[in-house]
Design an enzyme around this catalytic site. Structure first.
Site, PDB file in Angstrom:
ATOM      1  N   CYS A  75       0.828  -1.210   0.000  1.00 58.62           N
ATOM      2  CA  CYS A  75       0.000   0.000   0.000  1.00 58.62           C
ATOM      3  C   CYS A  75       0.862   1.259   0.000  1.00 58.62           C
ATOM      4  CB  CYS A  75      -0.941   0.006   1.205  1.00 58.62           C
ATOM      5  SG  CYS A  75      -2.413  -1.000   0.956  1.00 58.62           S
ATOM      6  N   ASN A 107      11.187  -9.688  -5.265  1.00 54.48           N
ATOM      7  CA  ASN A 107      10.402 -10.440  -4.291  1.00 54.48           C
ATOM      8  C   ASN A 107      11.221 -10.603  -3.017  1.00 54.48           C
ATOM      9  OD1 ASN A 107       8.994 -12.594  -2.865  1.00 54.48           O
ATOM     10  ND2 ASN A 107       7.876 -12.888  -4.765  1.00 54.48           N
ATOM     11  N   ASN A 174      -1.610 -14.902  -8.692  1.00 54.28           N
ATOM     12  CA  ASN A 174      -2.487 -15.630  -7.776  1.00 54.28           C
ATOM     13  C   ASN A 174      -3.321 -14.581  -7.062  1.00 54.28           C
ATOM     14  OD1 ASN A 174      -1.038 -17.948  -8.417  1.00 54.28           O
ATOM     15  ND2 ASN A 174       0.320 -17.731  -6.686  1.00 54.28           N
ATOM     16  N   GLY A 180      -3.504 -19.392  -3.926  1.00 53.18           N
ATOM     17  CA  GLY A 180      -2.138 -19.463  -3.435  1.00 53.18           C
ATOM     18  C   GLY A 180      -1.513 -18.125  -3.098  1.00 53.18           C
ATOM     19  N   ALA A 181      -2.278 -17.037  -3.183  1.00 53.65           N
ATOM     20  CA  ALA A 181      -1.724 -15.731  -2.816  1.00 53.65           C
ATOM     21  C   ALA A 181      -1.485 -15.680  -1.307  1.00 53.65           C
ATOM     22  CB  ALA A 181      -2.671 -14.613  -3.239  1.00 53.65           C
ATOM     23  N   HIS A 185      -3.257  -7.545  -1.444  1.00 48.56           N
ATOM     24  CA  HIS A 185      -3.106  -6.429  -2.387  1.00 48.56           C
ATOM     25  C   HIS A 185      -2.855  -6.970  -3.803  1.00 48.56           C
ATOM     26  CE1 HIS A 185      -2.085  -2.018  -2.665  1.00 48.56           C
ATOM     27  NE2 HIS A 185      -1.810  -2.465  -3.888  1.00 48.56           N
ATOM     28  N   HIS A 187      -1.395  -7.980  -7.068  1.00 44.12           N
ATOM     29  CA  HIS A 187      -0.037  -8.048  -7.592  1.00 44.12           C
ATOM     30  C   HIS A 187       0.113  -9.283  -8.465  1.00 44.12           C
ATOM     31  CE1 HIS A 187       0.127 -10.711  -4.076  1.00 44.12           C
ATOM     32  NE2 HIS A 187       1.201 -11.262  -4.622  1.00 44.12           N
TER      33      HIS A 187
END
Length: 198
Positions: A75, A107, A174, A180-181, A185, A187
């Site tokens: 955010c 990541n 995902n 599987g997220a 938010h 992405h």
């Protein structure tokens, strides 16, 4: 058959056919690293990319929507909670500051590290934060916002192609816990590898 089985800690791919060297895409500042990935063979001779650091990812969906919003690293205003951005669309303001429309960051829990010191797997693993809106879905984006997302995807492929050692790129998304997220938010993710999965 070309496949990639994505889970919290493991990525399944076939063994690379060539000898690959480490990828080096320098960043302005270092970020927290995850455990090194390792490419090993399973009982059938297929290569398995083991990424133990992925198991340490946060999981948003055990908390309330208000709690998720308050601590969301994607955010606006929380830019310091992510690695330094490698790309962003914003009008005014400096890097890693609010005012962006889209951000791309390495990541924090990569499936593969950017560099390797020996036989560990390596590559690129980035997160494309598609919108400042915490609960937006891709179908909620305007045509202009969707164009930014698709352009960012294309741009990440083009950037990875600059390194001749990278042979394969993949965008995946995902959305929600069932897919599987680990974060709510919106992405997507980009992975580039020095071999083509078979």
């Amino acid at each position: 058959n070309c496949y990639a089985s994505i889970s919290s800690a493991y990525y399944s791919v076939n063994r690379p056919k060539s000898n690959c060297t480490a990828l080096h895409l320098p960043l302005d500042r270092p970020w927290r690293g995850a455990a090194l990935a390792e490419l090993v063979e399973d009982l059938c001779g297929d290569g398995i990319l083991i990424s133990p650091g992925r198991a340490s990812r946060p999981y948003d969906f055990r908390s309330t929507p208000d709690e998720r919003l308050a601590r969301c690293p994607f955010c606006p205003g929380h830019e310091a909670q992510t690695p330094p951005e490698v790309f962003a669309v914003r009008e005014g303001g400096g890097a890693d500051s609010p005012g962006w429309q889209l951000r791309v960051v390495p990541n924090l829990y990569p499936a593969i590290p950017r560099e390797s010191t020996s036989d560990e797997a390596f590559g690129v693993h980035e997160v494309i934060v598609e919108t400042p809106g915490h609960t937006a879905r891709m179908g909620d984006l305007s045509h202009e916002e969707l164009f930014l997302v698709l352009s960012a995807w294309r741009g990440r492929f083009r950037e990875a192609r600059r390194d001749e050692r990278l042979k394969y790129g993949l965008i995946f998304k995902n959305q929600g816990p069932n897919a599987g997220a680990s974060l709510e938010h919106p992405h997507s993710q980009f992975i580039a590898l020095p071999f083509v999965p078979e």
